[in-house]
Design an enzyme around this catalytic site. Structure first.
Site, PDB file in Angstrom:
ATOM      1  CE  LYS A   1      22.411   2.215 -27.660  1.00  0.00           C
ATOM      2  NZ  LYS A   1      21.950   1.957 -28.986  1.00  0.00           N
TER       3      LYS A   1
ATOM      4  CE  LYS B   1      19.819  10.650 -31.083  1.00  0.00           C
ATOM      5  NZ  LYS B   1      19.066  10.341 -32.305  1.00  0.00           N
TER       6      LYS B   1
ATOM      7  CE  LYS C   1      15.803   2.507 -29.461  1.00  0.00           C
ATOM      8  NZ  LYS C   1      15.569   3.324 -30.666  1.00  0.00           N
TER       9      LYS C   1
HETATM   10  P1  AMP Z   1      20.396   7.164 -33.532  1.00  0.00           P
HETATM   11  O1  AMP Z   1      20.580   8.361 -32.712  1.00  0.00           O
HETATM   12  O2  AMP Z   1      19.951   5.987 -32.742  1.00  0.00           O
HETATM   13  O3  AMP Z   1      19.607   7.405 -34.770  1.00  0.00           O
HETATM   14  O4  AMP Z   1      21.867   6.790 -34.031  1.00  0.00           O
HETATM   15  C1  AMP Z   1      22.537   7.499 -35.049  1.00  0.00           C
HETATM   16  C2  AMP Z   1      23.881   6.851 -35.308  1.00  0.00           C
HETATM   17  O5  AMP Z   1      24.722   6.986 -34.158  1.00  0.00           O
HETATM   18  C3  AMP Z   1      23.802   5.342 -35.591  1.00  0.00           C
HETATM   19  O6  AMP Z   1      24.716   5.024 -36.601  1.00  0.00           O
HETATM   20  C4  AMP Z   1      24.216   4.713 -34.279  1.00  0.00           C
HETATM   21  O7  AMP Z   1      24.815   3.453 -34.462  1.00  0.00           O
HETATM   22  C5  AMP Z   1      25.225   5.715 -33.756  1.00  0.00           C
HETATM   23  N1  AMP Z   1      25.315   5.688 -32.281  1.00  0.00           N
HETATM   24  C6  AMP Z   1      24.308   5.961 -31.411  1.00  0.00           C
HETATM   25  N2  AMP Z   1      24.750   5.834 -30.130  1.00  0.00           N
HETATM   26  C7  AMP Z   1      26.046   5.481 -30.200  1.00  0.00           C
HETATM   27  C8  AMP Z   1      27.068   5.210 -29.222  1.00  0.00           C
HETATM   28  N3  AMP Z   1      26.833   5.300 -27.915  1.00  0.00           N
HETATM   29  N4  AMP Z   1      28.315   4.864 -29.669  1.00  0.00           N
HETATM   30  C9  AMP Z   1      28.572   4.791 -31.006  1.00  0.00           C
HETATM   31  N5  AMP Z   1      27.657   5.046 -31.957  1.00  0.00           N
HETATM   32  C10 AMP Z   1      26.419   5.379 -31.587  1.00  0.00           C
END
Ligand code: AMP
Ligand code: TRP
Length: 333
Positions: A198, A201, A114
């Protein structure tokens, strides 16, 4: 065995299929087991580790709550709340930041990704982000933390911090050392445009992800444009190892139809990509469009969403303020 579940999602917009399959889907099944006590947190303190527009942030907080509910989390069974409203999170993060070591944080790969090339310009919050995440979890004595694969390293750090605190202050088992709950398969959903990255967002191209607010036409269009290759559909697991994009799409298909990768390969062996993509779009539409319509409906009732957060914060604060008081006593304040 009854589990104490805690997890968090950042209100940074564009919640997508990776969030759903990697984490939220799991939240829903944990919430449905009566034995479990579940807490799901909208982690707005984490969100501001990178610059956020205040109005957008406000909107994204409500959208995250709406997504939880539209996906099937029942606010009567689980606590849903906003992190910044429980002061203990920031307080515990400071104290635990004095327990965690620089060397541990320097190993965190998410910070490196990041922060990019110019680490000097990254916020201090972005660097100490995993300590705040540890505070979130440890304040609630969580036994299990459901997350996607990308959070595994942060959870290991949380375990290290808990153990060091317990050792340093000679309070055996005071901080509960949590177990990660990471799906064995499909715990990392990849970009539709590049199978080595991956799904995220923050990726500029919206075509790289299926958003949980996408319409039927958007889903069809994104799957049509999703990257594949010029070979025919694979016939076995060996044939997909190097074909990252194809593997990802077959994995998404398998995960949504609750089957294995092997079975979904078998299903489409020898067929052409267009047929596979049509079936994939269909299964995505069946899953995502009801969620997407429900999110839109819920967003039109801001009072309802705000009330859920108010109810949640009351319950969360009760638990967290007791724990932080004990932490302060132990430290000698
Ligand atoms: P975040 O949006 O970063 O707060 O992530 C929220 C949840 O979604 C966390 O548990 C992340 O590990 C999961 N997550 C985010 N992106 C991915 C992805 N591409 N594949 C699987 N899990 C994800
Ligand atoms: N860091 C997590 C992510 O980006 C979000 C998060 C914050 C979290 N606090 C947490 C996840 C506590 C699990 C438990 O996905």
């Amino acid at each position: 065995m009854s589990k104490k579940i805690f997890s968090g999602v950042q209100p940074t917009g564009n919640l997508h299929l990776g969030n759903y399959l990697g984490a939220i889907k799991n939240f829903v099944s944990l919430n449905n087991n009566k034995e479990n006590k579940c807490i799901f947190c909208v982690v707005d303190l984490h969100a501001i580790t990178v610059k956020q527009d205040p109005d957008e942030l406000k909107k994204n907080i409500r959208e995250t709550v709406a997504t939880f509910i539209a996906s099937g989390i029942d606010p009567k069974k689980s606590i849903i709340f906003k992190q910044s409203r429980v002061a203990a999170h920031a307080e515990a993060a400071w104290i635990l930041g004095c327990v965690a070591r620089m060397g541990w944080l320097n190993r965190m790969t998410q910070f490196k990704e990041k922060a990019g090339k110019d680490k000097e310009k990254a916020s201090i919050g972005l660097y100490s982000y995993p300590v705040l995440m540890a505070a979130d979890i440890l304040l609630y004595d969580a036994t299990h933390v459901p997350v996607g694969d990308d959070q595994k390293q942060h959870l290991e750090l949380c375990r290290d911090i808990a153990q060091k605190f317990n050792n340093d202050f000679e309070v055996e088992n005071f901080l509960q050392v949590p177990e990660p709950l990471i799906q064995k398969e499909f715990s990392r959903i990849m970009s539709l445009k590049d199978g080595s990255k991956k799904m995220s967002k923050s990726e500029l191209s919206d075509l790289s992800r299926i958003n949980l607010t996408d319409t039927k036409d958007e889903i069809i269009n994104k799957i049509k444009k999703a990257k594949t290759d010029t070979l025919s559909m694979p016939k076995n697991l060996n044939e997909i190892e190097e074909r990252l994009e194809v593997k990802n799409l077959l994995g998404i298909y398998a995960s949504l139809s609750d089957t294995t990768l092997e079975k979904s390969i078998e299903n489409f062996a020898g067929k052409n990509f267009s047929e596979f993509k049509e079936k994939l779009s269909q299964i995505l539409i069946n899953k995502i469009v009801p969620i997407s319509s429900e999110i839109k409906k819920l967003l039109s009732d801001q009072k309802y969403l705000d009330q859920i957060l108010l109810d949640g914060v009351e319950k969360a604060d009760l638990i967290a303020s007791k724990k932080i008081e004990r932490i302060k006593e132990i430290v000698g304040f």
